[in-house]
Each structure stands twice: as structure tokens, then as C-alpha cells.
Design a protein around this motif. Structure first.
Motif, PDB file in Angstrom:
ATOM      1  N   GLU A 162       0.813  -1.220   0.000  1.00 21.58           N
ATOM      2  CA  GLU A 162       0.000   0.000   0.000  1.00 21.58           C
ATOM      3  C   GLU A 162       0.846   1.270   0.000  1.00 21.58           C
ATOM      4  N   ALA A 163       2.177   1.118  -0.068  1.00 22.09           N
ATOM      5  CA  ALA A 163       3.066   2.266   0.094  1.00 22.09           C
ATOM      6  C   ALA A 163       3.084   3.171  -1.138  1.00 22.09           C
ATOM      7  N   ASP A 164       3.030   4.465  -0.893  1.00 24.73           N
ATOM      8  CA  ASP A 164       3.316   5.443  -1.939  1.00 24.73           C
ATOM      9  C   ASP A 164       4.818   5.722  -2.002  1.00 24.73           C
ATOM     10  N   ILE A 165       5.453   5.623  -0.843  1.00 28.80           N
ATOM     11  CA  ILE A 165       6.897   5.851  -0.717  1.00 28.80           C
ATOM     12  C   ILE A 165       7.473   4.725   0.132  1.00 28.80           C
ATOM     13  N   PHE A 166       8.552   4.110  -0.345  1.00 27.41           N
ATOM     14  CA  PHE A 166       9.219   3.035   0.392  1.00 27.41           C
ATOM     15  C   PHE A 166      10.636   3.489   0.681  1.00 27.41           C
ATOM     16  N   MET A 167      10.977   3.557   1.958  1.00 26.60           N
ATOM     17  CA  MET A 167      12.318   3.956   2.369  1.00 26.60           C
ATOM     18  C   MET A 167      13.082   2.742   2.886  1.00 26.60           C
ATOM     19  N   ILE A 168      14.351   2.668   2.549  1.00 24.24           N
ATOM     20  CA  ILE A 168      15.229   1.594   3.015  1.00 24.24           C
ATOM     21  C   ILE A 168      16.387   2.271   3.733  1.00 24.24           C
ATOM     22  N   VAL A 169      16.533   2.000   5.024  1.00 26.88           N
ATOM     23  CA  VAL A 169      17.478   2.750   5.847  1.00 26.88           C
ATOM     24  C   VAL A 169      18.365   1.799   6.651  1.00 26.88           C
ATOM     25  N   GLY A 170      19.664   1.872   6.418  1.00 23.85           N
ATOM     26  CA  GLY A 170      20.613   1.155   7.261  1.00 23.85           C
ATOM     27  C   GLY A 170      20.548  -0.348   7.169  1.00 23.85           C
ATOM     28  N   THR A 171      20.246  -0.870   5.980  1.00 24.09           N
ATOM     29  CA  THR A 171      20.227  -2.319   5.806  1.00 24.09           C
ATOM     30  C   THR A 171      20.881  -2.695   4.495  1.00 24.09           C
ATOM     31  N   SER A 172      21.573  -3.819   4.496  1.00 28.37           N
ATOM     32  CA  SER A 172      22.294  -4.282   3.311  1.00 28.37           C
ATOM     33  C   SER A 172      21.399  -5.032   2.338  1.00 28.37           C
ATOM     34  N   HIS A 187       4.614  -0.562  -8.383  1.00 29.98           N
ATOM     35  CA  HIS A 187       5.535  -0.137  -9.441  1.00 29.98           C
ATOM     36  C   HIS A 187       5.698   1.369  -9.491  1.00 29.98           C
ATOM     37  N   ASP A 188       4.665   2.102  -9.111  1.00 30.37           N
ATOM     38  CA  ASP A 188       4.744   3.556  -9.186  1.00 30.37           C
ATOM     39  C   ASP A 188       5.182   4.203  -7.872  1.00 30.37           C
ATOM     40  N   ALA A 189       5.543   3.399  -6.883  1.00 22.88           N
ATOM     41  CA  ALA A 189       6.004   3.946  -5.605  1.00 22.88           C
ATOM     42  C   ALA A 189       7.414   4.510  -5.755  1.00 22.88           C
ATOM     43  N   SER A 190       7.697   5.586  -5.038  1.00 25.46           N
ATOM     44  CA  SER A 190       9.054   6.126  -4.987  1.00 25.46           C
ATOM     45  C   SER A 190       9.846   5.352  -3.933  1.00 25.46           C
ATOM     46  N   VAL A 191      11.105   5.058  -4.244  1.00 22.15           N
ATOM     47  CA  VAL A 191      11.964   4.301  -3.328  1.00 22.15           C
ATOM     48  C   VAL A 191      13.165   5.168  -2.957  1.00 22.15           C
ATOM     49  N   TYR A 192      13.385   5.346  -1.672  1.00 17.10           N
ATOM     50  CA  TYR A 192      14.514   6.114  -1.156  1.00 17.10           C
ATOM     51  C   TYR A 192      15.425   5.173  -0.369  1.00 17.10           C
ATOM     52  N   LEU A 193      16.683   5.116  -0.760  1.00 15.02           N
ATOM     53  CA  LEU A 193      17.651   4.225  -0.126  1.00 15.02           C
ATOM     54  C   LEU A 193      18.704   5.062   0.585  1.00 15.02           C
ATOM     55  N   VAL A 194      18.874   4.834   1.886  1.00 15.41           N
ATOM     56  CA  VAL A 194      19.832   5.592   2.694  1.00 15.41           C
ATOM     57  C   VAL A 194      20.783   4.613   3.368  1.00 15.41           C
ATOM     58  N   ASP A 195      22.057   4.654   2.981  1.00 11.00           N
ATOM     59  CA  ASP A 195      23.050   3.784   3.605  1.00 11.00           C
ATOM     60  C   ASP A 195      24.441   4.255   3.174  1.00 11.00           C
ATOM     61  N   PRO A 196      25.426   4.225   4.085  1.00 14.42           N
ATOM     62  CA  PRO A 196      26.783   4.632   3.684  1.00 14.42           C
ATOM     63  C   PRO A 196      27.416   3.665   2.684  1.00 14.42           C
ATOM     64  N   LYS A 197      26.961   2.421   2.692  1.00 11.28           N
ATOM     65  CA  LYS A 197      27.410   1.428   1.703  1.00 11.28           C
ATOM     66  C   LYS A 197      26.170   0.974   0.936  1.00 11.28           C
ATOM     67  N   ASN A 206      11.837   6.279 -10.259  1.00  6.53           N
ATOM     68  CA  ASN A 206      11.613   6.884  -8.942  1.00  6.53           C
ATOM     69  C   ASN A 206      12.471   6.248  -7.848  1.00  6.53           C
ATOM     70  N   LEU A 207      13.741   5.942  -8.185  1.00  9.61           N
ATOM     71  CA  LEU A 207      14.685   5.420  -7.206  1.00  9.61           C
ATOM     72  C   LEU A 207      15.677   6.531  -6.848  1.00  9.61           C
ATOM     73  N   TYR A 208      15.782   6.823  -5.553  1.00  9.15           N
ATOM     74  CA  TYR A 208      16.658   7.891  -5.085  1.00  9.15           C
ATOM     75  C   TYR A 208      17.607   7.308  -4.033  1.00  9.15           C
ATOM     76  N   MET A 209      18.907   7.503  -4.242  1.00  7.40           N
ATOM     77  CA  MET A 209      19.898   6.866  -3.375  1.00  7.40           C
ATOM     78  C   MET A 209      20.729   7.919  -2.653  1.00  7.40           C
ATOM     79  N   TYR A 210      20.849   7.748  -1.345  1.00 10.78           N
ATOM     80  CA  TYR A 210      21.613   8.657  -0.505  1.00 10.78           C
ATOM     81  C   TYR A 210      22.721   7.854   0.180  1.00 10.78           C
ATOM     82  N   GLN A 211      23.956   8.095  -0.217  1.00  9.88           N
ATOM     83  CA  GLN A 211      25.074   7.353   0.373  1.00  9.88           C
ATOM     84  C   GLN A 211      25.512   8.067   1.652  1.00  9.88           C
TER      85      GLN A 211
END
Length: 230
Positions: A162-172, A187-197, A206-211
Motif C-alpha cells: 500500500e506504500a506510496d513511498i518506500f524507504m530503506i534505511v541502514g540495511t544491506s 511499481h509507481d512507488a518512490s523508493v529512497y535508499l539511505v546507507d553509507p554502503k 523513482n529510485l533515489y539513493m543517498y550514500q
């Protein structure tokens, strides 16, 4: 209201001083993980397992939520937020998140060793041999061990769908079944990935990556979302 689902892992709690689950040698605080995180280890030496989790609880009591936890909690002011965490600590709740799904159990709970539905909130950090449930069986940590089913996975998959936005934080994204949640995102959800690696990710719109670490990266994502949806 825009629905955000955030999958969090060991990286967000590591910044608060919580030891990550295991290193490259399969050890956790000097123990083979199968000794302290499996039904076989529990059957072999329950006293060792109880002491191991007692020490984890004792350490967790001194840890404080960091800016990553706090930024996720602050998102609730403007969004419908569910945190799905692989962590067993209570730092998300202490930061103010009100809707947290614990995939791998909760450190500050015990449960019956004969009836998995008998779960008890713990006071303090000690659980000892001789502590029993109402059916008279030894209490064990309410932790999902290797080889055990992940009872909250179905709930997590349902909210992710049901997510409009899916965030992934601190996981490999290396631990299953949690890592498979990305496959449940619309398929139309935005995905934000936050991890130093940054883990490898299949390219998608709609994939956004924050190292970055969670303590800085999650706040940057929050600021971006505020600009987009306010």
C-alpha cells in the motif's frame, strides 16, 4: 494521506551504539550466532542464550535514539508512516514512531517456550532460568531465531503493498525474508535508499539513493518529501 513504509536495519541502531548483528566471521559479540540465535543453541545451552540477551538488553537501556530515528518519527506529522524494522531494540518507539512492525521480535519481551502466543513485556533487563510462563514453561527471548518463521512478515508485506513511498534505511538487503519487501512495493512507488554502503539495487523509476548514515540521510529525505508534498 501519503503512505510511507520505512524498512530499517542494523545501520540505524549502530549509530546509537547498538552492536550490529554479526560481522564477516559470523560472530555476534564473540559468539557463534548459532549458539545464541537458534533453537538448537537454546536447546543446548539456555543459560548462555539468556545471559547473552540479558547483556544486549543492559546495553540497549543506555542507548538513545539518534537523528535518524527522530526524523522518521517526525514524518508522522505530515504522512501516514509505518516503520518495518529488522532491529529488536525499542529505539524507534522511544523516538516517537507510533506504528512499528518488528520483523525479528522485540528485545524487551519474553515469551513462552511452549506457546508462542504467550508474550510478556519485560521490566528491567534480566531473564533467568526458572522464570516461567503461566503454563509453567521456561520463558525465552521473544526473538526470531535462525530457522524460525517470521510471523510479522505477512503484515509487513501487506503494508508495503500500500506504500506510496518506500524507504530503506541502514540495511544491506542481504537478510531474507526482509530483503524481499522491495518486491512488494507498487511499481509507481518512490523508493529512497539511505546507507553509507549502498547495496546493489535493480534499476527502477523513482529510485533515489543517498550514500549517507541514517542520522543525516533520513533528515535529507524528509526535507525533500516536505518540499514535494506540502
Amino acid at each position: 494521506m501519503i503512505k510511507i513504509v520505512a524498512l530499517t536495519g542494523a545501520g540505524i541502531s549502530a549509530e546509537s551504539g547498538i552492536a550490529t548483528f554479526r560481522d564477516a566471521n559470523g560472530l555476534w559479540e564473540g559468539h557463534d550466532v548459532m549458539e545464541v540465535a537458534s533453537p538448537q543453541g537454546w536447546a543446548k545451552n539456555p543459560e548462555l542464550v539468556l545471559d547473552f540477551y540479558n547483556q544486549r538488553r543492559k546495553a540497549a537501556l543506555t542507548a538513545e535514539p539518534n537523528a535518524g530515528h527522530e526524523a522518521l518519527a517526525k514524518l508522522e506529522e505530515d504522512f501516514d508512516v509505518t516503520v518495518v524494522t529488522q532491529n529488536v531494540d525499542n529505539l524507534h518507539e522511544r523516538a516517537g514512531s507510533s506504528n512499528v512492525v518488528h520483523l525479528h521480535g522485540q528485545l524487551f519481551q519474553s515469551r513462552s517456550s511452549v506457546d508462542e502466543n504467550l508474550i510478556y513485556e519485560m521490566e528491567g533487563w534480566e531473564l533467568n532460568l526458572g522464570d516461567t510462563c503461566e503454563k509453567g514453561s521456561q520463558l525465552r527471548p521473544n526473538i526470531v531465531w535462525f530457522g524460525e518463521m517470521v510471523p510479522m512478515m505477512e503484515v509487513a508485506a501487506r503494508v508495503t503493498q500500500e506504500a506510496d513511498i518506500f524507504m530503506i534505511v541502514g540495511t544491506s538487503l542481504a537478510v531474507y525474508p526482509a530483503a524481499s519487501l522491495i518486491d512488494f512495493t507498487p511499481h509507481d512507488a518512490s523508493v529512497y535508499l539511505v546507507d553509507p554502503k549502498l547495496p546493489p539495487m535493480q534499476q527502477r523509476d523513482n529510485l533515489y539513493m543517498y550514500q549517507e548514515n541514517a542520522s543525516t540521510g533520513v533528515e535529507k529525505v524528509r526535507q525533500e518529501l516536505m518540499k514535494m508534498y506540502r
